[in-house]
Design a protein around this motif. Structure first.
Motif, PDB file in Angstrom:
ATOM      1  N   PRO A 215     -12.982 -26.863  31.039  1.00  0.00           N
ATOM      2  CA  PRO A 215     -13.453 -25.142  31.447  1.00  0.00           C
ATOM      3  C   PRO A 215     -14.911 -25.870  32.559  1.00  0.00           C
ATOM      4  O   PRO A 215     -15.526 -26.542  32.228  1.00  0.00           O
ATOM      5  N   VAL A 216     -14.834 -24.961  33.434  1.00  0.00           N
ATOM      6  CA  VAL A 216     -16.113 -25.064  34.535  1.00  0.00           C
ATOM      7  C   VAL A 216     -16.110 -23.932  34.963  1.00  0.00           C
ATOM      8  O   VAL A 216     -15.686 -22.879  35.703  1.00  0.00           O
ATOM      9  N   LYS A 217     -17.501 -23.391  33.918  1.00  0.00           N
ATOM     10  CA  LYS A 217     -17.700 -21.750  33.798  1.00  0.00           C
ATOM     11  C   LYS A 217     -18.474 -21.764  34.709  1.00  0.00           C
ATOM     12  O   LYS A 217     -19.501 -22.211  35.138  1.00  0.00           O
TER      13      LYS A 217
ATOM     14  N   PRO B 181     -24.712 -29.712  23.719  1.00  0.00           N
ATOM     15  CA  PRO B 181     -25.881 -29.432  22.866  1.00  0.00           C
ATOM     16  C   PRO B 181     -25.609 -28.020  22.438  1.00  0.00           C
ATOM     17  O   PRO B 181     -25.701 -27.327  21.601  1.00  0.00           O
ATOM     18  N   THR B 182     -25.265 -26.937  23.843  1.00  0.00           N
ATOM     19  CA  THR B 182     -25.109 -25.864  24.182  1.00  0.00           C
ATOM     20  C   THR B 182     -23.860 -25.726  24.360  1.00  0.00           C
ATOM     21  O   THR B 182     -23.616 -26.016  26.025  1.00  0.00           O
ATOM     22  N   MET B 183     -23.243 -24.320  24.183  1.00  0.00           N
ATOM     23  CA  MET B 183     -21.871 -23.810  25.063  1.00  0.00           C
ATOM     24  C   MET B 183     -22.686 -22.797  25.055  1.00  0.00           C
ATOM     25  O   MET B 183     -21.165 -21.647  25.932  1.00  0.00           O
ATOM     26  N   THR B 184     -23.572 -22.078  25.656  1.00  0.00           N
ATOM     27  CA  THR B 184     -23.480 -20.775  25.626  1.00  0.00           C
ATOM     28  C   THR B 184     -23.863 -20.618  27.219  1.00  0.00           C
ATOM     29  O   THR B 184     -24.306 -21.136  27.800  1.00  0.00           O
TER      30      THR B 184
ATOM     31  N   VAL C 115     -23.072 -24.232  36.696  1.00  0.00           N
ATOM     32  CA  VAL C 115     -22.023 -24.055  36.477  1.00  0.00           C
ATOM     33  C   VAL C 115     -22.344 -25.071  34.694  1.00  0.00           C
ATOM     34  O   VAL C 115     -22.790 -25.989  35.084  1.00  0.00           O
ATOM     35  N   GLU C 116     -21.588 -24.462  34.353  1.00  0.00           N
ATOM     36  CA  GLU C 116     -21.727 -25.575  32.630  1.00  0.00           C
ATOM     37  C   GLU C 116     -19.959 -25.596  32.321  1.00  0.00           C
ATOM     38  O   GLU C 116     -19.408 -25.940  32.891  1.00  0.00           O
ATOM     39  N   MET C 117     -20.182 -26.955  31.633  1.00  0.00           N
ATOM     40  CA  MET C 117     -18.434 -27.903  31.336  1.00  0.00           C
ATOM     41  C   MET C 117     -19.076 -27.687  29.966  1.00  0.00           C
ATOM     42  O   MET C 117     -19.828 -28.654  29.562  1.00  0.00           O
ATOM     43  N   PRO C 118     -18.899 -26.733  28.856  1.00  0.00           N
ATOM     44  CA  PRO C 118     -19.615 -26.985  27.400  1.00  0.00           C
ATOM     45  C   PRO C 118     -18.528 -27.837  26.351  1.00  0.00           C
ATOM     46  O   PRO C 118     -19.028 -28.395  25.479  1.00  0.00           O
TER      47      PRO C 118
ATOM     48  N   LEU D 236     -21.168 -28.374  42.514  1.00  0.00           N
ATOM     49  CA  LEU D 236     -20.471 -27.514  42.329  1.00  0.00           C
ATOM     50  C   LEU D 236     -22.058 -26.614  41.936  1.00  0.00           C
ATOM     51  O   LEU D 236     -22.198 -25.399  42.899  1.00  0.00           O
ATOM     52  N   GLY D 237     -22.558 -27.194  41.319  1.00  0.00           N
ATOM     53  CA  GLY D 237     -23.505 -25.902  40.829  1.00  0.00           C
ATOM     54  C   GLY D 237     -24.651 -26.119  42.824  1.00  0.00           C
ATOM     55  O   GLY D 237     -25.044 -24.306  42.383  1.00  0.00           O
ATOM     56  N   LEU D 238     -24.595 -27.456  43.348  1.00  0.00           N
ATOM     57  CA  LEU D 238     -25.332 -26.990  44.837  1.00  0.00           C
ATOM     58  C   LEU D 238     -24.535 -26.232  45.269  1.00  0.00           C
ATOM     59  O   LEU D 238     -25.471 -25.891  46.153  1.00  0.00           O
ATOM     60  N   ALA D 239     -23.732 -26.655  45.625  1.00  0.00           N
ATOM     61  CA  ALA D 239     -22.446 -26.054  46.261  1.00  0.00           C
ATOM     62  C   ALA D 239     -22.345 -24.555  46.392  1.00  0.00           C
ATOM     63  O   ALA D 239     -21.895 -23.960  47.171  1.00  0.00           O
TER      64      ALA D 239
END
Length: 201
Positions: free
Chosen positions: A11-13, A135-138, A109-112, A101-104
């Motif tokens: 997932p690319v949250k 380690p963290t999915m939050t 952006v998280e890929m948990p 993706l986060g910078l753009a």
């Protein structure tokens, strides 16, 4: 042939898309609504039993896995090393794509986690198995649209400069500071991002 192809799904949250986008020959971004529903999908995107349902346009990164040999009398060290090398390469690609993706997007952006998906007719295939987990999915952010061409340009720059691990850690902390957590947590993340960058400048 003593091989089969499977998919590694993450997932690319923080990113939303409404149509598939081919990144490379073996990697693409798709809306999670186009994925096969199952245990892995539920863990990654939520469902009625496993938590809140994420919007159907939340992006998913799909990477192709080639499992070969599929059947062996006994796994050799060479086979295991080759499979692990493939997994490490996919992890490295996903981690760097997340930064781009986060910078753009200017968003968190998280890929948990990552899970496997294969043809259900393959008896020994991957069937929703969780392959790795951060380690963290939050996640506290919101999905936003992103200019994928800009993200890929940033990704290419990170690849070309062979981004040092320290810079990646600093960027990671910068992205985490955008996740909408408490003000104190955001200050800590920003401080650590600056500290890492200055220590390795």
């Amino acid at each position: 042939a003593n091989r089969y192809e499977a998919l590694e799904v993450r997932p690319v949250k923080g990113i939303k898309i409404d149509a598939p986008y081919q990144l490379t020959e073996t990697a693409s971004l798709v809306p999670n609504s186009q994925l096969v529903r199952g245990y892995g999908h539920g863990r990654a995107f939520g469902n009625d039993m496993l938590g809140p349902q994420f919007p159907t346009e939340t992006a998913a990164l799909i990477q192709t896995i080639v499992v070969a040999p599929a059947l062996v009398a006994a796994h050799s060290d060479q086979d295991q090393a080759a499979f692990q090398a493939g997994r490490d390469a996919r992890d490295a690609y996903a981690a760097r794509l997340r930064l781009a993706l986060g910078l753009a997007s200017g968003s968190a952006v998280e890929m948990p986690l990552a899970y496997g998906q294969s043809d259900p007719e393959i008896i020994l295939g991957l069937s929703g198995e969780v392959l790795s987990q951060r380690p963290t999915m939050t996640y506290f952010g919101n999905d936003v649209e992103v200019d994928l061409s800009a993200a890929l340009a940033i990704f290419a720059e990170l690849e070309a400069m062979q981004t040092p691990r320290a810079l990646e850690l600093s960027l990671d902390r910068l992205l985490r500071s955008r996740s909408g957590r408490s003000f104190e947590d955001r200050i800590i993340d920003l401080g650590m991002a600056a500290e890492i960058a200055l220590m390795h400048a």
